[in-house]
Design a protein around this motif. Structure first.
Motif, PDB file in Angstrom:
ATOM      1  N   SER A 145       0.831  -1.208   0.000  1.00  0.00           N
ATOM      2  CA  SER A 145       0.000   0.000   0.000  1.00  0.00           C
ATOM      3  C   SER A 145       0.862   1.253   0.000  1.00  0.00           C
ATOM      4  O   SER A 145       0.556   2.236  -0.691  1.00  0.00           O
ATOM      5  CB  SER A 145      -0.920  -0.007   1.229  1.00  0.00           C
ATOM      6  OG  SER A 145      -1.875  -1.052   1.140  1.00  0.00           O
ATOM      7  N   TYR A 209      -7.220   6.923  -5.976  1.00  0.00           N
ATOM      8  CA  TYR A 209      -7.177   5.618  -5.306  1.00  0.00           C
ATOM      9  C   TYR A 209      -6.011   5.463  -4.340  1.00  0.00           C
ATOM     10  O   TYR A 209      -6.052   4.621  -3.447  1.00  0.00           O
ATOM     11  CB  TYR A 209      -7.131   4.494  -6.346  1.00  0.00           C
ATOM     12  CG  TYR A 209      -5.946   4.557  -7.275  1.00  0.00           C
ATOM     13  CD1 TYR A 209      -4.749   3.929  -6.966  1.00  0.00           C
ATOM     14  CD2 TYR A 209      -6.023   5.254  -8.470  1.00  0.00           C
ATOM     15  CE1 TYR A 209      -3.670   3.989  -7.812  1.00  0.00           C
ATOM     16  CE2 TYR A 209      -4.953   5.317  -9.331  1.00  0.00           C
ATOM     17  CZ  TYR A 209      -3.775   4.683  -9.007  1.00  0.00           C
ATOM     18  OH  TYR A 209      -2.697   4.757  -9.847  1.00  0.00           O
ATOM     19  N   TRP A 210      -4.948   6.284  -4.489  1.00  0.00           N
ATOM     20  CA  TRP A 210      -3.811   6.091  -3.589  1.00  0.00           C
ATOM     21  C   TRP A 210      -4.167   6.406  -2.143  1.00  0.00           C
ATOM     22  O   TRP A 210      -3.617   5.803  -1.216  1.00  0.00           O
ATOM     23  CB  TRP A 210      -2.612   6.915  -4.034  1.00  0.00           C
ATOM     24  CG  TRP A 210      -2.632   8.384  -3.757  1.00  0.00           C
ATOM     25  CD1 TRP A 210      -2.892   9.379  -4.638  1.00  0.00           C
ATOM     26  CD2 TRP A 210      -2.324   9.047  -2.512  1.00  0.00           C
ATOM     27  NE1 TRP A 210      -2.798  10.610  -4.045  1.00  0.00           N
ATOM     28  CE2 TRP A 210      -2.446  10.441  -2.738  1.00  0.00           C
ATOM     29  CE3 TRP A 210      -1.973   8.600  -1.234  1.00  0.00           C
ATOM     30  CZ2 TRP A 210      -2.228  11.374  -1.731  1.00  0.00           C
ATOM     31  CZ3 TRP A 210      -1.756   9.532  -0.236  1.00  0.00           C
ATOM     32  CH2 TRP A 210      -1.876  10.900  -0.487  1.00  0.00           C
ATOM     33  N   ARG A 213      -5.524   3.358  -0.355  1.00  0.00           N
ATOM     34  CA  ARG A 213      -4.470   2.416   0.049  1.00  0.00           C
ATOM     35  C   ARG A 213      -3.645   2.962   1.218  1.00  0.00           C
ATOM     36  O   ARG A 213      -3.125   2.180   2.025  1.00  0.00           O
ATOM     37  CB  ARG A 213      -3.556   2.127  -1.147  1.00  0.00           C
ATOM     38  CG  ARG A 213      -4.233   1.440  -2.313  1.00  0.00           C
ATOM     39  CD  ARG A 213      -4.742   0.056  -1.921  1.00  0.00           C
ATOM     40  NE  ARG A 213      -3.677  -0.846  -1.534  1.00  0.00           N
ATOM     41  CZ  ARG A 213      -3.034  -1.648  -2.394  1.00  0.00           C
ATOM     42  NH1 ARG A 213      -3.373  -1.649  -3.682  1.00  0.00           N
ATOM     43  NH2 ARG A 213      -2.075  -2.456  -1.969  1.00  0.00           N
ATOM     44  N   ASP A 216      -3.925   1.885   5.077  1.00  0.00           N
ATOM     45  CA  ASP A 216      -3.307   0.716   5.703  1.00  0.00           C
ATOM     46  C   ASP A 216      -2.203   1.109   6.676  1.00  0.00           C
ATOM     47  O   ASP A 216      -1.696   0.255   7.407  1.00  0.00           O
ATOM     48  CB  ASP A 216      -2.738  -0.220   4.627  1.00  0.00           C
ATOM     49  CG  ASP A 216      -3.827  -0.973   3.892  1.00  0.00           C
ATOM     50  OD1 ASP A 216      -4.943  -1.057   4.431  1.00  0.00           O
ATOM     51  OD2 ASP A 216      -3.564  -1.477   2.784  1.00  0.00           O
ATOM     52  N   GLN A 278     -12.075   3.902   5.097  1.00  0.00           N
ATOM     53  CA  GLN A 278     -12.312   4.078   3.667  1.00  0.00           C
ATOM     54  C   GLN A 278     -13.322   5.203   3.420  1.00  0.00           C
ATOM     55  O   GLN A 278     -13.219   5.930   2.417  1.00  0.00           O
ATOM     56  CB  GLN A 278     -12.815   2.770   3.046  1.00  0.00           C
ATOM     57  CG  GLN A 278     -11.785   1.655   3.036  1.00  0.00           C
ATOM     58  CD  GLN A 278     -10.495   2.061   2.343  1.00  0.00           C
ATOM     59  OE1 GLN A 278     -10.507   2.691   1.289  1.00  0.00           O
ATOM     60  NE2 GLN A 278      -9.370   1.719   2.940  1.00  0.00           N
TER      61      GLN A 278
END
Length: 297
Positions: A145, A209-210, A213, A216, A278
């Motif tokens: 991630s 989208y980064w 990730r 995490d 999220q």
């Protein structure tokens, strides 16, 4: 005295962070104390508005003006709050050192008056984000991630290198205030590179989208990335470069529409999320989209 203040503002967290990576003792109290001192320096800088000329290539150095005065205080306050929260987590000296270096790099970014200093802070900030997201390196998923976040933002960061090269080729002046005066063709190339870098760093479409990730990483890392630091850096750069965007005739409209579409689509994605982090990732992209839209408009 003003020049010393402007050197100390990013230098204190950068130096203390590097020291914690080597010494690894009393990490929590040292990190919190340094963050508190940095906040005090930021408030003083916001009031006194210091400037210093650092002649790297053709730049004009660093300064605290009306826009960066707000940012230095906000960045320092967010950093202190996150480090106080992190004191209750089982996180070692390496974590606190990386956080302080990240904080110092962000302060370089928001006070930079030219593309050279901006690139220095911009790149160190990206590297620290990778190390912090993958802090628990024994978990391969977290490391992946961190790599996704790093490589995605790096792809956008290439635009900043391109912008610096175009600025040198087009007129030789890397000062942010001088970019709108470049010849039209070179000015468009510089604007395109800056827009690309800003959208990547602020997790706007198609780079959003980064940030999902990045969730995490440890919770304090998520809090720092989502507050007034990394994802806000792109929107800040667009605000700083707004005269350049307006001068091109197309970049401001592109930024406005990108921010508006990101706000709408990622807001819808946030509503559909069932996992809290999220939801925060998507809603952060959407809220920063409003900032990006405002910078263009």
């Amino acid at each position: 005295m003003n020049a010393l203040l402007l050197w100390l503002l990013p230098g204190l967290p950068l130096g203390a962070g590097g020291l914690l990576l080597l010494v690894r003792r009393w990490a929590r109290p040292v990190a919190i104390s340094v963050a508190a001192l940095t906040l005090g320096l930021a408030v003083h800088a916001a009031v006194t508005r210091p400037a210093v000329a650092v002649r790297l290539l053709l730049g004009e150095g660093a300064a605290v003006d009306g826009l960066s005065a707000v940012m230095v205080v906000t960045v320092a306050a967010a950093g202190l709050a996150v480090l106080v929260f992190a004191a209750g987590e089982p996180l070692g000296a390496r974590f606190h050192g990386l956080m302080l270096i990240f904080l110092g790099a962000m302060l370089v970014t928001v006070t930079a008056g030219d593309l050279v200093l901006l690139l220095m802070g911009w790149e160190v900030m990206g590297a620290m984000s990778y190390a912090l997201i993958g802090y628990r390196w024994r978990d391969p998923g977290r490391v992946r991630s961190g790599a996704v976040a790093f490589l995605t933002t790096r792809a956008g960061d290439l635009g900043l290198y391109f912008a610096a090269g175009a600025a040198l080729a087009g007129g030789g002046d890397l000062a942010l205030g001088g970019l709108p005066g470049l010849p039209p063709g070179w000015r468009d190339l510089v604007a395109g590179g800056i827009v690309l870098a800003a959208l990547g760093k602020s997790a706007q479409l198609p780079f959003s989208y980064w940030l999902s990730r990045a969730m995490d990483g440890p919770s304090p890392v998520s809090a720092l990335l989502h507050s007034a630091t990394m994802v806000a850096a792109g929107a800040y750069l667009l605000l700083r470069a707004q005269p350049l965007l307006a001068a091109t005739g197309w970049a401001a409209a592109l930024v406005t529409w990108t921010g508006a579409v990101t706000a709408l689509l990622l807001g819808a994605v946030a509503v559909a999320q069932r996992e809290l982090k999220q939801l925060l990732a998507a809603s952060t992209c959407a809220q920063v989209g409003y900032m990006v839209c405002a910078a263009g408009a």
